[in-house]
Design an enzyme around this catalytic site. Structure first.
Site, PDB file in Angstrom:
ATOM      1  N   GLU A   1      -8.692 -14.799  10.373  1.00 38.43           N
ATOM      2  CA  GLU A   1      -8.460 -16.087  11.011  1.00 38.43           C
ATOM      3  C   GLU A   1      -6.974 -16.106  11.356  1.00 38.43           C
ATOM      4  OE1 GLU A   1      -9.621 -20.223   9.292  1.00 38.43           O
ATOM      5  OE2 GLU A   1     -10.542 -18.661   8.048  1.00 38.43           O
TER       6      GLU A   1
ATOM      7  N   ARG B   1     -13.356  -9.321  -3.961  1.00 36.28           N
ATOM      8  CA  ARG B   1     -11.982  -9.543  -3.517  1.00 36.28           C
ATOM      9  C   ARG B   1     -11.008  -8.815  -4.417  1.00 36.28           C
ATOM     10  NH1 ARG B   1     -11.789 -14.152   0.011  1.00 36.28           N
ATOM     11  NH2 ARG B   1      -9.570 -14.493  -0.233  1.00 36.28           N
TER      12      ARG B   1
ATOM     13  N   LYS C   1      -3.564 -17.460   1.236  1.00 35.25           N
ATOM     14  CA  LYS C   1      -2.751 -17.943   2.354  1.00 35.25           C
ATOM     15  C   LYS C   1      -2.097 -19.268   2.041  1.00 35.25           C
ATOM     16  CE  LYS C   1      -5.916 -16.463   5.902  1.00 35.25           C
ATOM     17  NZ  LYS C   1      -6.989 -16.956   6.746  1.00 35.25           N
TER      18      LYS C   1
HETATM   19  P1  ATP Z   1      -7.327 -16.562   1.906  1.00 31.85           P
HETATM   20  O1  ATP Z   1      -8.283 -16.544   0.783  1.00 31.85           O
HETATM   21  O2  ATP Z   1      -6.007 -15.931   1.585  1.00 31.85           O
HETATM   22  O3  ATP Z   1      -7.153 -17.915   2.518  1.00 31.85           O
HETATM   23  P2  ATP Z   1      -9.261 -15.754   3.921  1.00 31.85           P
HETATM   24  O4  ATP Z   1     -10.376 -15.054   3.327  1.00 31.85           O
HETATM   25  O5  ATP Z   1      -9.471 -17.152   4.335  1.00 31.85           O
HETATM   26  O6  ATP Z   1      -7.948 -15.595   3.022  1.00 31.85           O
HETATM   27  P3  ATP Z   1      -9.435 -14.482   6.511  1.00 31.85           P
HETATM   28  O7  ATP Z   1      -8.418 -14.457   7.595  1.00 31.85           O
HETATM   29  O8  ATP Z   1     -10.671 -15.230   6.723  1.00 31.85           O
HETATM   30  O9  ATP Z   1      -8.697 -14.983   5.188  1.00 31.85           O
HETATM   31  O10 ATP Z   1      -9.742 -13.010   6.042  1.00 31.85           O
HETATM   32  C1  ATP Z   1      -9.968 -11.885   6.852  1.00 31.85           C
HETATM   33  C2  ATP Z   1     -10.759 -10.892   6.068  1.00 31.85           C
HETATM   34  O11 ATP Z   1     -10.054 -10.502   4.897  1.00 31.85           O
HETATM   35  C3  ATP Z   1     -12.078 -11.463   5.600  1.00 31.85           C
HETATM   36  O12 ATP Z   1     -13.077 -10.487   5.790  1.00 31.85           O
HETATM   37  C4  ATP Z   1     -11.856 -11.743   4.141  1.00 31.85           C
HETATM   38  O13 ATP Z   1     -13.051 -11.664   3.425  1.00 31.85           O
HETATM   39  C5  ATP Z   1     -10.885 -10.633   3.758  1.00 31.85           C
HETATM   40  N1  ATP Z   1     -10.088 -10.967   2.580  1.00 31.85           N
HETATM   41  C6  ATP Z   1      -9.218 -11.996   2.418  1.00 31.85           C
HETATM   42  N2  ATP Z   1      -8.677 -11.985   1.188  1.00 31.85           N
HETATM   43  C7  ATP Z   1      -9.182 -10.920   0.537  1.00 31.85           C
HETATM   44  C8  ATP Z   1      -9.011 -10.357  -0.769  1.00 31.85           C
HETATM   45  N3  ATP Z   1      -8.170 -10.890  -1.670  1.00 31.85           N
HETATM   46  N4  ATP Z   1      -9.696  -9.233  -1.075  1.00 31.85           N
HETATM   47  C9  ATP Z   1     -10.510  -8.676  -0.179  1.00 31.85           C
HETATM   48  N5  ATP Z   1     -10.727  -9.143   1.050  1.00 31.85           N
HETATM   49  C10 ATP Z   1     -10.079 -10.250   1.428  1.00 31.85           C
HETATM   50 MG    MG Z   2     -11.539 -17.117   5.675  1.00 31.63          MG
END
Ligand code: ATP
Ligand code: MG
Length: 547
Positions: free
Chosen positions: A33, A258, A268
């Site tokens: 995102e 994760r 984030k």
């Molecule tokens: P946050 O939890 O930091 O707000 P998010 O999951 O909302 O992050 P996205 O931009 O939606 O952030 O993530 C892009 C990709 O990275 C998605 O496929 C998400 O599942 C993956 N991702 C984000 N954080 C992790 C993590 N700690 N470990 C593994 N994959 C992750």
């Molecule tokens: Mg997300």
């Protein structure tokens, strides 16, 4: 590390799907995102999507999941593209979820025509109330049985902007008593009179993630849609959307755990808070777990990729020691980095039997473990600097392997020196150590008549360059025993600044050049460094020190 070393359950699924002919090639996507900078957690998703596809000679799209309109997206889009490139990956295509808004709208119309979606006038709160709980079934909305014609007209009017935010939504018509709450007539579209960073004011209805994501995957021909564990109980809805929209291509969602790392935060929202509250210099602060922060600190893309691959992929969330990342940096730079001498806490040494005004140049290997890196000349004279921590007046115990009055040590790539006196400043602090050197003991001469009391590093005073050294500890200290928030657990010693000296390297010090400073660690030239003022970031010490 070889790509062949990736071994995980997703690779196994891909292998089987190829063998069985379910798919003819592997197509993945990394779907950030664009509302933040990427962090090490994202790196797991990024590296795994690219590496797995590469392993099977497939391809990977970088797709911005920008179906939720927000303000600062352009900055993040560019930053994410640069991060992906920095890690060494080339997306097959760069796409935007918002590019498919029209196609998604048409799929929604298709669902309405099939009697599988309806326009609902319930408010957000009422929808929540009607949904029921895990133990109680939900209730049908009074608007659930609108005719197809009415739904088509209302949905079109929603698109035309006839209604205010929250006045109506489009919902899937599935089952209000389904055991999985995500299947109780989930919202597919909501009204938001908000400008979109790419679409401008073209739209005032925006699709929800659970509707948009499977369609984006289907449209792009993604075969394996990898996502983190929290989407596991959304998979049933993902499959429902794909099946009922009758997309020409059927993608498969697979969840993985994760990645969390000790002594850091990886969300984030928290990272944004650190930046906005001024607790760090910005997203690229060298203490941040963002990719831009790690890059500025001096981490190499290889170290990060090898770390991610080594942490593996499993179906459960995992927490990894921060030491492990440091280990992969050391492994990567051990043979590649030149080993120079820098003195971080300088203490003057005067070699009383060396002629004044003369500078001698000695040969030194650039990396004793890797002769391919060649040799250089290092300076030696009457005036040197050693580290203050390498001198005490009196030998404290038999394990002490550094300089003290009456003791002789070897200077790396130079001579043995023996301390015989000290000079104090007006405050009574030691200002200089007076030593003699023994010309017989020159490095490389094969001298073996005496053993020195250890080997220490030094720089020659007249040729050395003043330098600033940034030393880091974790930004946050893990402490699960009390309930303090991460802002209260900030480490006050996370960034220490020291003023010292570095031997002059004729080729200069360009931004991001990386070195080992003997006995001190791996360092990189910081972005604030200039010819007038050299600034180095310690990427990691030579041995893990923080627990
Ligand atoms: P946050 O939890 O930091 O707000 P998010 O999951 O909302 O992050 P996205 O931009 O939606 O952030 O993530 C892009 C990709 O990275 C998605 O496929 C998400 O599942 C993956 N991702 C984000 N954080 C992790 C993590 N700690 N470990 C593994 N994959 C992750
Ligand atoms: Mg997300």
């Amino acid at each position: 590390m070889l790509r062949e070393e990736i071994s995980n359950f997703i690779k196994t699924i891909m292998e089987k799907d190829l063998e069985a002919g379910f798919v003819s090639e592997i197509v993945t996507r990394f779907p950030p995102e664009p509302n933040a900078y990427l962090h090490l957690g994202h790196a797991r998703a990024l590296v795994m999507n690219f590496e797995l596809a590469k392993y099977f000679n497939g391809r990977t799209n970088l797709r911005f999941d920008d179906t939720n309109p927000s303000k600062e997206e352009a900055e993040f889009v560019e930053a994410i593209i640069r991060d992906v490139e920095w890690l060494g990956y080339k997306p097959y295509k760069i796409t935007f979820g918002s590019d498919y808004f029209e196609a998604k709208f048409q799929y929604a119309v298709k669902l309405i025509k099939k009697g599988l979606a309806y326009v609902d006038d319930l408010s957000q709160d009422e929808i929540r109330e009607y949904r029921g709980t895990l133990t109680e079934p939900g209730k049908n909305s009074p608007y659930r049985d609108r005719s197809v014609e009415e739904n088509l007209r209302l949905f079109e009017e929603m698109r035309q902007g006839k209604y205010q935010d929250g006045e109506k939504v489009l919902r899937a018509k599935i089952d209000m008593s389904h055991p999985n709450l995500n299947m109780r007539d989930p919202v597919l579209y909501r009204i938001m009179h908000v400008e979109h960073h790419r679409q401008g004011n073209k739209w005032c209805i925006y699709p929800m993630y659970d509707f948009a994501h499977p369609l984006q995957d289907a449209i792009e021909g993604i075969t394996h849609s990898l996502c983190s564990l929290e989407y596991e109980n959304h998979r049933i809805l993902y499959d429902w959307v794909v099946e009922n929209c009758k997309t020409p291509h059927v993608p498969q969602q697979i969840e993985f755990g994760r990645l969390n790392i000790t002594n850091t935060i990886m969300s984030k929202r928290y990272l944004r808070e650190l930046v906005e509250k001024g607790k760090v210099e910005g997203y690229d602060d060298p203490r941040m777990p963002t990719l831009v922060g790690l890059k500025r600190r001096g981490y190499t893309p290889e170290a990060i990729k090898n770390f991610i691959i080594a942490t593996g992929l499993s179906r459960t969330n995992s927490t990894v020691e921060s030491d492990m990342l440091e280990h992969f940096l050391r492994e990567d730079l051990k043979m590649k980095a030149k080993r120079l001498m820098a003195v971080i806490n300088p203490l003057k040494v005067i070699i009383t039997n060396f002629p004044e005004g003369k500078v001698e140049y000695l040969d030194a290997p650039n990396n004793v473990e890797n002769p391919d890196l060649g040799t250089r000349k290092i300076a030696f004279s009457r005036n040197l600097y050693i580290d203050r921590n390498d001198f005490v007046l009196e030998k404290p115990n038999k394990h002490y392997k550094r300089l003290a009055l009456g003791l002789e040590v070897r200077l790396f790539h130079a001579y043995f020196i023996k301390a015989h006196d000290v000079i104090y400043d007006e405050n009574g602090n030691i200002e200089a150590v007076l030593c003699t050197y023994d010309p017989e003991t020159k490095s490389g001469s094969g001298f073996s008549a005496r053993k020195p009391n250890g080997t220490i590093h030094f720089v020659e005073a007249s040729t050395a360059r003043p330098a600033t050294f940034n030393l880091f500890e974790p930004l946050i200290i893990d402490d699960e025993t009390d309930g303090r928030s991460f802002l209260e657990r900030l480490n006050p010693n996370s960034w220490l600044v020291k003023e010292g000296y570095i031997e002059n390297a004729p080729e200069g010090f360009a931004e991001l050049d990386r070195f080992q400073f003997i006995r001190e660690g791996y360092f990189a030239v910081d972005k604030t460094s200039s010819t007038e003022r050299l600034v180095f970031n310690r990427i990691v010490p030579l041995k893990s020190s923080f627990r």
